[in-house]
Design a protein around this motif. Structure first.
Motif, PDB file in Angstrom:
ATOM      1  N   ARG A 232       1.116  -6.460   5.782  1.00 54.18           N
ATOM      2  CA  ARG A 232       0.256  -6.925   4.947  1.00 54.18           C
ATOM      3  C   ARG A 232       0.395  -8.278   4.334  1.00 54.18           C
ATOM      4  O   ARG A 232       1.664  -8.689   4.337  1.00 54.18           O
ATOM      5  CB  ARG A 232       0.144  -5.763   3.953  1.00 54.18           C
ATOM      6  CG  ARG A 232       1.272  -5.652   2.974  1.00 54.18           C
ATOM      7  CD  ARG A 232       1.042  -5.379   1.375  1.00 54.18           C
ATOM      8  NE  ARG A 232       0.361  -6.469   0.892  1.00 54.18           N
ATOM      9  CZ  ARG A 232      -0.541  -6.403  -0.121  1.00 54.18           C
ATOM     10  NH1 ARG A 232      -1.014  -5.077  -0.466  1.00 54.18           N
ATOM     11  NH2 ARG A 232      -1.066  -7.361  -0.688  1.00 54.18           N
TER      12      ARG A 232
ATOM     13  N   GLU B 192       4.372  -3.322  -1.043  1.00 51.58           N
ATOM     14  CA  GLU B 192       4.490  -4.743  -1.284  1.00 51.58           C
ATOM     15  C   GLU B 192       6.276  -4.902  -1.068  1.00 51.58           C
ATOM     16  O   GLU B 192       6.919  -4.296  -1.665  1.00 51.58           O
ATOM     17  CB  GLU B 192       4.021  -5.377  -2.430  1.00 51.58           C
ATOM     18  CG  GLU B 192       2.605  -5.414  -2.327  1.00 51.58           C
ATOM     19  CD  GLU B 192       2.159  -6.177  -3.473  1.00 51.58           C
ATOM     20  OE1 GLU B 192       0.898  -6.666  -3.226  1.00 51.58           O
ATOM     21  OE2 GLU B 192       2.704  -6.638  -4.379  1.00 51.58           O
TER      22      GLU B 192
ATOM     23  N   CYS C 112       2.800  -9.582  -1.353  1.00 48.57           N
ATOM     24  CA  CYS C 112       1.669  -9.671  -1.893  1.00 48.57           C
ATOM     25  C   CYS C 112       0.571 -10.800  -1.114  1.00 48.57           C
ATOM     26  O   CYS C 112      -0.318 -10.453  -0.879  1.00 48.57           O
ATOM     27  CB  CYS C 112       1.744  -9.684  -3.527  1.00 48.57           C
ATOM     28  SG  CYS C 112       0.276  -9.968  -4.340  1.00 48.57           S
TER      29      CYS C 112
ATOM     30  N   LYS D 196      -9.953   0.117  -1.074  1.00 47.16           N
ATOM     31  CA  LYS D 196      -8.961   0.559  -2.065  1.00 47.16           C
ATOM     32  C   LYS D 196      -9.813   0.851  -3.243  1.00 47.16           C
ATOM     33  O   LYS D 196     -10.848   0.424  -3.864  1.00 47.16           O
ATOM     34  CB  LYS D 196      -8.261  -0.777  -2.560  1.00 47.16           C
ATOM     35  CG  LYS D 196      -7.168  -1.074  -1.475  1.00 47.16           C
ATOM     36  CD  LYS D 196      -6.235  -2.270  -1.835  1.00 47.16           C
ATOM     37  CE  LYS D 196      -5.009  -1.302  -2.336  1.00 47.16           C
ATOM     38  NZ  LYS D 196      -4.028  -2.451  -2.741  1.00 47.16           N
TER      39      LYS D 196
ATOM     40  N   GLY E  41     -10.424  -4.894  -1.749  1.00 45.56           N
ATOM     41  CA  GLY E  41      -9.447  -4.681  -2.801  1.00 45.56           C
ATOM     42  C   GLY E  41     -10.159  -3.970  -4.053  1.00 45.56           C
ATOM     43  O   GLY E  41     -11.540  -3.640  -4.145  1.00 45.56           O
ATOM     44  N   ALA E  42      -9.492  -3.438  -4.905  1.00 47.38           N
ATOM     45  CA  ALA E  42      -9.959  -2.621  -6.108  1.00 47.38           C
ATOM     46  C   ALA E  42     -11.190  -3.154  -6.966  1.00 47.38           C
ATOM     47  O   ALA E  42     -12.122  -2.891  -7.099  1.00 47.38           O
ATOM     48  CB  ALA E  42      -8.753  -2.322  -7.002  1.00 47.38           C
ATOM     49  N   ARG E  43     -10.901  -4.791  -7.009  1.00 48.32           N
ATOM     50  CA  ARG E  43     -11.881  -5.365  -7.967  1.00 48.32           C
ATOM     51  C   ARG E  43     -13.299  -5.576  -7.335  1.00 48.32           C
ATOM     52  O   ARG E  43     -14.091  -5.761  -7.876  1.00 48.32           O
ATOM     53  CB  ARG E  43     -11.343  -6.576  -8.186  1.00 48.32           C
ATOM     54  CG  ARG E  43     -10.319  -6.550  -9.287  1.00 48.32           C
ATOM     55  CD  ARG E  43      -9.493  -7.713  -8.973  1.00 48.32           C
ATOM     56  NE  ARG E  43      -7.882  -7.405  -9.939  1.00 48.32           N
ATOM     57  CZ  ARG E  43      -6.904  -6.991  -9.384  1.00 48.32           C
ATOM     58  NH1 ARG E  43      -7.094  -6.239  -8.369  1.00 48.32           N
ATOM     59  NH2 ARG E  43      -6.035  -6.516 -10.105  1.00 48.32           N
TER      60      ARG E  43
ATOM     61  N   GLU F 172      -6.925  -9.091   2.909  1.00 47.08           N
ATOM     62  CA  GLU F 172      -8.016  -8.900   1.781  1.00 47.08           C
ATOM     63  C   GLU F 172      -9.361  -9.863   2.446  1.00 47.08           C
ATOM     64  O   GLU F 172      -8.902 -11.132   2.247  1.00 47.08           O
ATOM     65  CB  GLU F 172      -7.698  -8.989   0.344  1.00 47.08           C
ATOM     66  CG  GLU F 172      -8.974  -8.550  -0.714  1.00 47.08           C
ATOM     67  CD  GLU F 172      -8.448  -8.072  -1.966  1.00 47.08           C
ATOM     68  OE1 GLU F 172      -7.203  -7.890  -2.267  1.00 47.08           O
ATOM     69  OE2 GLU F 172      -9.354  -8.140  -2.586  1.00 47.08           O
TER      70      GLU F 172
ATOM     71  N   ASP G 125      -0.984   3.238  -2.291  1.00 48.71           N
ATOM     72  CA  ASP G 125      -0.575   2.051  -2.675  1.00 48.71           C
ATOM     73  C   ASP G 125       0.401   2.287  -3.937  1.00 48.71           C
ATOM     74  O   ASP G 125      -0.088   2.071  -4.940  1.00 48.71           O
ATOM     75  CB  ASP G 125      -1.514   0.655  -2.850  1.00 48.71           C
ATOM     76  CG  ASP G 125      -1.036  -0.412  -3.224  1.00 48.71           C
ATOM     77  OD1 ASP G 125       0.231  -0.270  -3.868  1.00 48.71           O
ATOM     78  OD2 ASP G 125      -1.649  -1.371  -3.420  1.00 48.71           O
TER      79      ASP G 125
ATOM     80  N   GLN H 170      -9.247  -5.573   4.538  1.00 50.84           N
ATOM     81  CA  GLN H 170      -9.084  -5.015   3.121  1.00 50.84           C
ATOM     82  C   GLN H 170      -9.952  -5.215   2.151  1.00 50.84           C
ATOM     83  O   GLN H 170     -10.595  -6.441   1.930  1.00 50.84           O
ATOM     84  CB  GLN H 170      -7.740  -5.368   2.627  1.00 50.84           C
ATOM     85  CG  GLN H 170      -7.366  -4.829   1.341  1.00 50.84           C
ATOM     86  CD  GLN H 170      -5.814  -5.002   0.821  1.00 50.84           C
ATOM     87  OE1 GLN H 170      -4.928  -4.992   1.756  1.00 50.84           O
ATOM     88  NE2 GLN H 170      -5.508  -5.171  -0.247  1.00 50.84           N
TER      89      GLN H 170
ATOM     90  N   HIS I 128       0.809  -1.348  -6.414  1.00 44.64           N
ATOM     91  CA  HIS I 128      -0.090  -1.855  -7.387  1.00 44.64           C
ATOM     92  C   HIS I 128      -0.316  -0.528  -8.286  1.00 44.64           C
ATOM     93  O   HIS I 128      -0.575  -0.693  -9.497  1.00 44.64           O
ATOM     94  CB  HIS I 128      -1.458  -2.170  -6.869  1.00 44.64           C
ATOM     95  CG  HIS I 128      -1.262  -3.383  -6.099  1.00 44.64           C
ATOM     96  ND1 HIS I 128      -1.052  -3.524  -4.733  1.00 44.64           N
ATOM     97  CD2 HIS I 128      -1.232  -4.781  -6.516  1.00 44.64           C
ATOM     98  CE1 HIS I 128      -1.073  -4.852  -4.647  1.00 44.64           C
ATOM     99  NE2 HIS I 128      -1.060  -5.811  -5.477  1.00 44.64           N
TER     100      HIS I 128
ATOM    101  N   ARG J  81      -4.787   3.415  -5.483  1.00 47.91           N
ATOM    102  CA  ARG J  81      -4.018   2.364  -5.846  1.00 47.91           C
ATOM    103  C   ARG J  81      -3.753   2.311  -7.297  1.00 47.91           C
ATOM    104  O   ARG J  81      -3.251   1.364  -8.081  1.00 47.91           O
ATOM    105  CB  ARG J  81      -4.205   1.080  -5.320  1.00 47.91           C
ATOM    106  CG  ARG J  81      -5.918   0.638  -5.520  1.00 47.91           C
ATOM    107  CD  ARG J  81      -6.015   0.197  -6.953  1.00 47.91           C
ATOM    108  NE  ARG J  81      -5.652  -1.072  -7.444  1.00 47.91           N
ATOM    109  CZ  ARG J  81      -5.572  -1.583  -8.566  1.00 47.91           C
ATOM    110  NH1 ARG J  81      -5.734  -0.655  -9.441  1.00 47.91           N
ATOM    111  NH2 ARG J  81      -4.904  -2.740  -8.573  1.00 47.91           N
TER     112      ARG J  81
ATOM    113  N   LYS K   3      -6.635 -14.166  -2.638  1.00 49.93           N
ATOM    114  CA  LYS K   3      -6.156 -13.294  -3.745  1.00 49.93           C
ATOM    115  C   LYS K   3      -7.047 -13.292  -4.933  1.00 49.93           C
ATOM    116  O   LYS K   3      -7.234 -14.526  -5.507  1.00 49.93           O
ATOM    117  CB  LYS K   3      -4.772 -13.837  -4.360  1.00 49.93           C
ATOM    118  CG  LYS K   3      -3.413 -13.832  -3.090  1.00 49.93           C
ATOM    119  CD  LYS K   3      -3.277 -12.435  -2.750  1.00 49.93           C
ATOM    120  CE  LYS K   3      -3.027 -11.285  -3.625  1.00 49.93           C
ATOM    121  NZ  LYS K   3      -2.804  -9.949  -2.881  1.00 49.93           N
TER     122      LYS K   3
END
Ligand code: PEP
Ligand code: MN
Length: 346
Positions: free
Chosen positions: A126, A298, A102, A207, A184-186, A164, A269, A182, A272, A237, A131
């Motif tokens: 990855r 991961e 991760c 993602k 990310g989802a957020r 990311e 993914d 990357q 996650h 994901r 983070k």
């Protein structure tokens, strides 16, 4: 609007159309395909008068786009997009597997796990240096130092790096040090970050947000492409549902849905997507079965000591077993997987 050029249209014909689009104050997006080039047009506030283009040399068809997205759509580009990173082709015949921890925790941990996943045949490495964490008190990554460690892992193993970017500042650094950026989802709907990624010269792994619909995901990809970066890889994901036996609900039904309307490659993914180690292999197999172009998984060799997401990390041995299964499964869906022991350690 899409302007479809005939098979015999010349480069000059395409350039003339692009110039005309620019003169009108819009942005042209020529997409060469196997049998024809289509030119997308963005920046227009409403429908464009077909008369501007219909009699220009090389033009065979003008298509009014009915969806809110254009550049991601198969209407513009019927053939699958492939994203090439070093020796690795994402979205082609071969299934591609990205694997690693991760987070980048230390140089020793990062190089050690890189060597282990490479030995099991992973294609891309990855690890998060930046983070985004739910709690402000959690480990937020090593930042630039982490990127330098990842670059070292690439030098040692030959594997390209995906990591990311969380904002404009980290994006510039990730673009410099990594091979794939990357999002990310957020941050899937962080539109200014998407636009900046669209101006970057590296491929983008986008993602799916945890409550994003298929249209939301494709429109996020459209933001990146509208700025001129067509090297976009989508990633399912998991999304938030009422189910509480799993961290997220991995929505594998989005794979054939995306494939039907978009030419972009899509990965899954399962780490996650499930949050639980024992679910990762079964859902990885399922992802390949429904037509995903690859996986991002991961892996940690000491998950009990991991600074983030230990409970969902596969051990390197289990990861190796899964790679063998995927290799056997791929031909069932008319794909293949090469377990590259990439380049010899430099
Ligand atoms: C990750 O891949 O490290 C990550 C944070 O994933 P997501 O954005 O999907 O939560
Ligand atoms: Mn994680």
């Amino acid at each position: 609007m899409l302007i479809v050029m005939g098979a015999h249209a010349t480069a000059e014909d395409v350039a003339r159309i692009c110039k005309k689009i620019e003169d009108l104050g819009f942005k042209p997006h020529p997409m060469p395909g196997a049998s024809r080039t289509a030119i997308g047009l963005t920046g227009n506030p409403g429908p464009v008068e077909p008369g501007f283009f219909e009699n220009m040399p090389g033009v065979v068809e003008l298509i009014e786009v009915t969806h809110p997205y254009k550049l991601v759509s198969r209407e513009l580009k019927p053939d699958n997009t492939t994203v090439v990173v070093g020796d690795v082709v994402i979205g082609g015949q071969d299934i591609v597997v990205m694997a690693g921890p991760c987070a980048v925790e230390t140089e020793e941990q990062t190089l050690r796990i890189a060597e282990k996943v490479r030995a099991k045949g992973a294609h891309i490495y990855r690890g998060g240096a930046f983070k985004p964490r739910t709690s402000p008190y959690s480990f937020h990554g090593l930042g630039l130092k982490g990127l330098k460690i990842l670059a070292k892992a690439r030098d040692c193993t030959g594997m390209p790096i995906v990591t990311e970017a969380i904002d404009g500042e980290s994006l510039e650094m990730v673009e410099e040090y990594a091979d794939i950026i990357q999002i990310g989802a957020r941050n899937m709907q962080n539109f200014s970050l998407l636009r900046s990624a669209g101006r970057a010269r590296k491929p983008v792994l986008l993602k799916r947000g945890m409550s994003a619909t298929l249209d939301d995901l494709l429109l996020a990809a459209e933001y990146i492409m509208s700025e001129g970066n067509y090297q976009v890889i989508l990633c399912e994901r998991g999304i938030r549902t009422f189910a509480d036996h799993t961290r997220n609900t991995l929505d594998l039904s989005i794979i054939p849905a995306v494939k039907r309307i978009s030419h972009l490659p899509i990965l899954v993914d399962p780490s996650h997507g499930t949050g639980k180690r024992h679910k990762v292999a079964p859902l990885s197999r399922a992802a390949i079965a429904v037509g995903a172009d690859g996986l991002i998984i991961e892996v940690h060799d000491q998950p009990e000591n991991a600074l983030s997401d230990g409970p969902q990390a596969l051990l390197p041995e289990t990861f190796g077993d899964l790679m063998e299964e995927i290799q056997m499964l791929a031909p069932v869906v008319k794909r293949s997987m090469t377990r590259v022991h990439t380049k010899a350690v430099r």
